[in-house]
Each structure stands twice: as structure tokens, then as C-alpha cells.
Write a protein that holds these residues in place. Sequence first.
Motif, mmCIF file in Angstrom:
data_model
loop_
_atom_site.group_PDB
_atom_site.id
_atom_site.type_symbol
_atom_site.label_atom_id
_atom_site.label_comp_id
_atom_site.label_asym_id
_atom_site.label_seq_id
_atom_site.Cartn_x
_atom_site.Cartn_y
_atom_site.Cartn_z
ATOM 1 N N HIS A 167 9.125 2.280 9.014
ATOM 2 C CA HIS A 167 10.447 1.932 8.489
ATOM 3 C C HIS A 167 11.220 3.176 8.051
ATOM 4 O O HIS A 167 10.628 4.138 7.554
ATOM 5 N N GLN A 168 12.519 3.129 8.225
ATOM 6 C CA GLN A 168 13.329 4.308 7.898
ATOM 7 C C GLN A 168 13.287 4.650 6.413
ATOM 8 O O GLN A 168 13.628 5.772 6.021
ATOM 9 N N ASP A 169 12.860 3.695 5.575
ATOM 10 C CA ASP A 169 12.685 4.021 4.158
ATOM 11 C C ASP A 169 11.708 5.188 3.972
ATOM 12 O O ASP A 169 11.789 5.920 2.987
ATOM 13 N N TYR A 170 10.772 5.310 4.895
ATOM 14 C CA TYR A 170 9.767 6.379 4.767
ATOM 15 C C TYR A 170 10.307 7.728 5.239
ATOM 16 O O TYR A 170 9.658 8.751 5.085
ATOM 17 N N ARG A 171 11.498 7.665 5.863
ATOM 18 C CA ARG A 171 12.091 8.866 6.442
ATOM 19 C C ARG A 171 11.038 9.594 7.278
ATOM 20 O O ARG A 171 10.367 8.986 8.080
ATOM 21 N N PHE A 226 1.440 10.858 5.418
ATOM 22 C CA PHE A 226 0.603 10.335 4.336
ATOM 23 C C PHE A 226 -0.838 10.782 4.493
ATOM 24 O O PHE A 226 -1.312 10.996 5.606
ATOM 25 N N ARG A 286 9.368 -0.994 -1.601
ATOM 26 C CA ARG A 286 8.479 -0.250 -0.720
ATOM 27 C C ARG A 286 8.139 1.032 -1.470
ATOM 28 O O ARG A 286 9.015 1.650 -2.079
ATOM 29 N N SER A 287 6.884 1.388 -1.476
ATOM 30 C CA SER A 287 6.500 2.574 -2.237
ATOM 31 C C SER A 287 5.528 3.403 -1.424
ATOM 32 O O SER A 287 4.769 2.858 -0.617
ATOM 33 N N PHE A 288 5.566 4.680 -1.628
ATOM 34 C CA PHE A 288 4.556 5.527 -0.994
ATOM 35 C C PHE A 288 4.337 6.773 -1.832
ATOM 36 O O PHE A 288 5.214 7.257 -2.532
ATOM 37 N N GLN A 289 3.103 7.226 -1.739
ATOM 38 C CA GLN A 289 2.682 8.347 -2.560
ATOM 39 C C GLN A 289 3.351 9.615 -2.060
ATOM 40 O O GLN A 289 3.372 9.884 -0.864
ATOM 41 N N ASP A 321 7.663 -5.389 7.234
ATOM 42 C CA ASP A 321 8.394 -4.606 8.237
ATOM 43 C C ASP A 321 8.137 -3.116 8.033
ATOM 44 O O ASP A 321 8.955 -2.292 8.406
ATOM 45 N N ASP A 322 6.978 -2.781 7.474
ATOM 46 C CA ASP A 322 6.632 -1.362 7.312
ATOM 47 C C ASP A 322 6.686 -0.630 8.647
ATOM 48 O O ASP A 322 7.087 0.526 8.716
ATOM 49 N N LEU A 379 0.846 -1.196 0.000
ATOM 50 C CA LEU A 379 0.000 0.000 0.000
ATOM 51 C C LEU A 379 0.884 1.249 0.000
ATOM 52 O O LEU A 379 2.035 1.204 0.451
ATOM 53 N N PRO A 380 0.330 2.370 -0.479
ATOM 54 C CA PRO A 380 1.187 3.562 -0.641
ATOM 55 C C PRO A 380 1.411 4.343 0.652
ATOM 56 O O PRO A 380 1.503 5.554 0.639
ATOM 57 N N TYR A 381 1.481 3.647 1.754
ATOM 58 C CA TYR A 381 1.782 4.228 3.063
ATOM 59 C C TYR A 381 2.132 3.061 3.982
ATOM 60 O O TYR A 381 1.848 1.898 3.660
ATOM 61 N N ARG A 406 16.849 4.482 -4.056
ATOM 62 C CA ARG A 406 15.661 5.353 -3.999
ATOM 63 C C ARG A 406 15.380 5.928 -5.379
ATOM 64 O O ARG A 406 16.280 6.407 -6.054
ATOM 65 N N ALA A 441 8.373 11.102 6.101
ATOM 66 C CA ALA A 441 7.174 11.358 5.293
ATOM 67 C C ALA A 441 5.911 11.141 6.104
ATOM 68 O O ALA A 441 5.878 10.327 7.022
#
Lengths: 292, 114
Positions: free
Chosen positions: A122-126, A130, B25-28, A19-20, A9-11, B96, A128
Motif C-alpha cells: 500500500h502507498q501508505d508504506y511509501r 522492513f 496502518r502502522s509499521f516499525q 489492503d496492505d 502487523l508492523p509491516y 501521518r 519503506a
Amino acid sequence: MRNTRAKALPYPVLTPLSDDVIPNTFSLDCAQGDITCDTSRWSIRGKISHQSTDLNRLVDAGRAAYGIHVECPRTFFRAWFPHSTTDVHLELPASAVWSTVELSAFCIASKEIRSYCIEGQHQDYRSASFSIGVGDILAFAPTVEFDAFLDIDPVKKISSILDIRKSDLRKSGPVTIDFNSERIQLELSHDDYNSYIELRADPTLRGLLASNVIFPAILQSLNYLLRLGDDELEEAKAQQRWCRSLWAKLEKAGITHASTPEQIFLCAQEILKEPVRRGLGDILCQLNGGAA
Amino acid sequence: MNQSGTDGDQGGGKAQPRPVAIDLRSFQEDSQEGTYQLVARSPDGHDGAILVDAVTEEGHPISCPLAAAWDEAGKPLTVEGNRITGIPLQAGQPARLKIQLKQAARVALRASTL
């Protein structure tokens, strides 16, 4: 909809399947005895477990809600049962479901959340955040399944799952077995069947019949069940009463496809309440002139 | 680096490339612009094109043509349909990217190499 893998999902979504969000605990826990039935309804109790204070906060504020999605693929039954707490209790009409029922626990947004972020994302999201819409999934648990068969009987009477009948064609010869009916069909030759009827009339020989005739049939039936693939097993349970009853016994005894032949052998004896001991006891009794 | 595939294959057929697993992993990022941030990882590494698909809840792919893609430094990448070329993925290291869908939509995305 079975939750068996992560959804991209986009969040960030809290689920043990990804591991989101860490810790990624979100489960529906139903203990043995939490799913019960009477003749008209299924009652399901359970508990949603997680460790997210953010989810708690959103639910408490009315911005998110828990819920259980119930689906029965065989009857096309689908229903959503919202819950305001992690304590789950729902009831299903008995006539609405049959065979496998899937229970999927979710936490979903009940209001728009413009800057959603969750502790432990997760740190991938820094850093961000949503935009979450009403109905969006914030967390989900792996699907829990149960078998909805109202007629599972614990094999109190073996005759509920096994028929012993006389062959129309064979005067003598081996016993045959057929698994493709509601009850296991054990066919004795004409001569054997007459002997069986004669012995059955004597209540002191029931253990002997159990060990001699019933035990091998039940053992073979358990082995038959455990050789079925998942789809075949589902079909067999849906179609055949004996499969449901014996499978329930296997599950209760903790027997799985991975169990050893020795464990299956013990399970068959447990179902028939120690047929060998009872059979030997009957023989001894006969030899002693009727005294046990 | 794992694109040649079919090591040890016998027979005369043309070697088929092996798919390389891509964790995505993806996010808008912007719902109006249809932009998404992607974080891609490959356990074995990959140097070539990747395909980005939108997927349904059951995991079935949906057509999802891309308008543009950029690497982490903002450098434009070559895009053709849903294919992005020139993305080196170091084994286990996140890469990224940013993509823009031709038609802005809220979707779940996955990446593959075939």
C-alpha cells in the motif's frame, strides 16, 4: 487461531482481509472431496492461491515457506504442517480431532529478511522496507473449517438416526418427538405403536410408513436444526449423531439458515426418497389388490 | 467532529461520547528507538484525542505507553500515557504520525477514540 480479520502487523501482510498488499489474493482452496476420512485418519488436500511473484521468489530461495496451521478447539489439537509448494496435502490422526477443525494457510519467513518489501504494498508504506524475523507472517488466508466426524452416515438407513418407540404411559394421543438424544426419539401412543408394528411387518407398506410417520419427523428435525444458533449447532453436532447426519445432508443439498421453507420441504423429501410418492404408490397397490 | 454523540437520547444521564472508527496502518520505523509510523483514517472525521494500543493476535489490548508523538511535519504532539491529543482527522483523509514507545517493542497497534 482463526483468521477472520486483518492483523495490524508492523509491516505489510498479504491477505484478502486487508489492503496492505494489492492484489490481495491469498487463499486455501479445498474443493468438495478434498477432505476425506477413513477409520484412522483424515486426509486433506488443497491449494494455496496467490499472485505474488515476490512470495514465490522468497519461497523458491528457501527464505519463506508455506504452511497450514491446524487447530481443533474441542480437542485442543494444534499442529503446523510446513509446505514447500502451494500444493497442500496433510493427514491427521482420526483420534486427534472431533467436531470443527480450522485450517489456516500462511506464508512465513524461514530466514531473516533485513529489507523486506513486497510488490503492491500500500502507498501508505511509501518506499519503506522492513526487518522480518524467522517465523514472521508474510501472508495468510482466511481460515477454512470442516466438521471432523467419522460417523457421518448419509442416512442410508433411517433407523441410524431415528428411534420409534412405544409410550409407556399413553394409550392413545399424538406422536411426540424428542431431539435430545443420539437418535431422534419418536414416541407413539400404545395403540399407535401396535398399529405401526403390524404395518411394518408388511414390506409393501414401507412407503406408507415413510410418508405417514417418518416424513413429518424428518421435516420437523430439519427445521429444528436450522433454528439453532451457530454455537448451539456446533454443540448439537458434537453431541448427537442425528444432527451430524442430517446437517451433512442439508449441506450437501445447499440448505442454509437462509433457505426457504419450500427448499427445506423438498430436502426432507429427497432424504426419504420421495416418501409421498412411495406412500401413494403403496395405497394404490393395496386398493388394486396388490398389483402396482 | 463526531464527539458529542447521543443525538436524540432521552433521559437525564450525561451524554456519553461516541467512539469514532479509526483505521490504522502502522509499521516499525526503528526497532532500537521503538518508533512507528502510523497512518490513521477516520471515515467520519475526528478532532480530538486518539488512543493507541498494542494488541495481541486475538485483538486484546496490551498496555503500550508512549514516550512521544509527532505529526507529519515533525511537530511534537501532546502525549499522556497512550493518548495523543490534537490530531485533526479529515473524513477519509490519511493523517501521518510518528510515535515512540516508552519501551521499544515489536507490536501490532490499533487506534481508537475512547
